[in-house]
Design a protein around this motif. Sequence first.
Motif, PDB file in Angstrom:
ATOM      1  N   SER A  55      -2.938  -2.701   4.409  1.00  0.00           N
ATOM      2  CA  SER A  55      -4.236  -2.553   3.733  1.00  0.00           C
ATOM      3  C   SER A  55      -5.349  -2.697   4.750  1.00  0.00           C
ATOM      4  O   SER A  55      -5.302  -3.531   5.658  1.00  0.00           O
ATOM      5  CB  SER A  55      -4.415  -3.623   2.652  1.00  0.00           C
ATOM      6  N   TYR A  67       0.393   1.136   7.876  1.00  0.00           N
ATOM      7  CA  TYR A  67       0.113   1.328   6.451  1.00  0.00           C
ATOM      8  C   TYR A  67      -0.375   0.050   5.785  1.00  0.00           C
ATOM      9  O   TYR A  67      -0.432  -0.064   4.576  1.00  0.00           O
ATOM     10  CB  TYR A  67       1.367   1.850   5.739  1.00  0.00           C
ATOM     11  N   THR A  80       0.809  -1.218   0.000  1.00  0.00           N
ATOM     12  CA  THR A  80       0.000   0.000   0.000  1.00  0.00           C
ATOM     13  C   THR A  80       0.842   1.268   0.000  1.00  0.00           C
ATOM     14  O   THR A  80       0.310   2.348  -0.210  1.00  0.00           O
ATOM     15  CB  THR A  80      -0.918   0.033   1.236  1.00  0.00           C
ATOM     16  N   ARG A 110      -0.584   7.024   2.451  1.00  0.00           N
ATOM     17  CA  ARG A 110       0.257   5.936   1.952  1.00  0.00           C
ATOM     18  C   ARG A 110       1.724   6.328   1.850  1.00  0.00           C
ATOM     19  O   ARG A 110       2.541   5.570   1.329  1.00  0.00           O
ATOM     20  CB  ARG A 110      -0.258   5.490   0.578  1.00  0.00           C
TER      21      ARG A 110
END
Length: 315
Positions: free
Chosen positions: A313, A311, A12, A288
Amino acid sequence: MKAPDTSGTSGTLIILPRLLQRRLEKAASQFISEGNAFSVDFAHPPGEAALVPADSISWRIFKNPVALFLGGIAAVLLELAEPKVRSGVWGHTNFRSAPLRRMQRTGFAAMVTVYGARSAAEEMIRHVGRMHASISGITPDGRAYRADDPALLSWVYATASFGFIEAYHAYVRRLAPEDFSRFYTEGQAAAGLYGARCTIGSRPEMAALLDQMGGALEPSSILFEFLDIIENVPVLPSPLYRLQPMLVRAAVELVPPALRARLGLSQHWSLRPWQRGVVARLGALSDRVLLTSSPAVQACRRIGLPDGYLYRSAG
């Protein structure tokens, strides 16, 4: 600089060009260091937990600089609309003379509350409490106030919580009702330490509080002075500084329409549809970009989590 540990991020993260990454790292580090009036090191002491756990909604929201900027502005608008809070803030702080410095210190205090080791957070909150205990006065219309009044502290804490989560929901990632409930519940322990009687536990309860307070809130020239300052003080690094007026308007739109009308925040402070899209893209992208100097990453290192832990998902 230590290379970030991105394990567990599920791809991500956005990898920025090296020069841009360095500029953002420097800007983030400078903002935090210049607001650090309490000599807090988010990476120490090793292993010590924060007031809220790393798997909280709070840790994920507060890592996003766009949500913090927008949410902080919305919160201050609601706080300045309350006459006693307005008199305390505008009459006893250096916001007018040194707005950037004030914002750095306020932002840093929020970071310590969420990411700092519990011992550091509790010591900072005690210090803030001592400062509040020394502030009192009379509003222009003759009402006495004290900065340590639990009712005023509760309003300030509730509006801050409202601003941050609504900004994240509107411009970063849509949240479920249970996410709102978790977030408001997570903040109750810290609210109590600050002296607030904050029992908000859901988004509907926060909406009810805003409705309840609506009649006590009032327009003021100070609101517009605040907005003018925020539009022009260089909070964001170049080239993002050029987007600052747009971001200020995005923050104003977080305030419920009925309250915006009551406070005289006219159509001038609204975004065009394409501008909302720009802000939303910026918010999503900033969620992100991993900055190793940020309190979020430093706190993860303190408790033995990988840099990319926040970070991963979302689902």
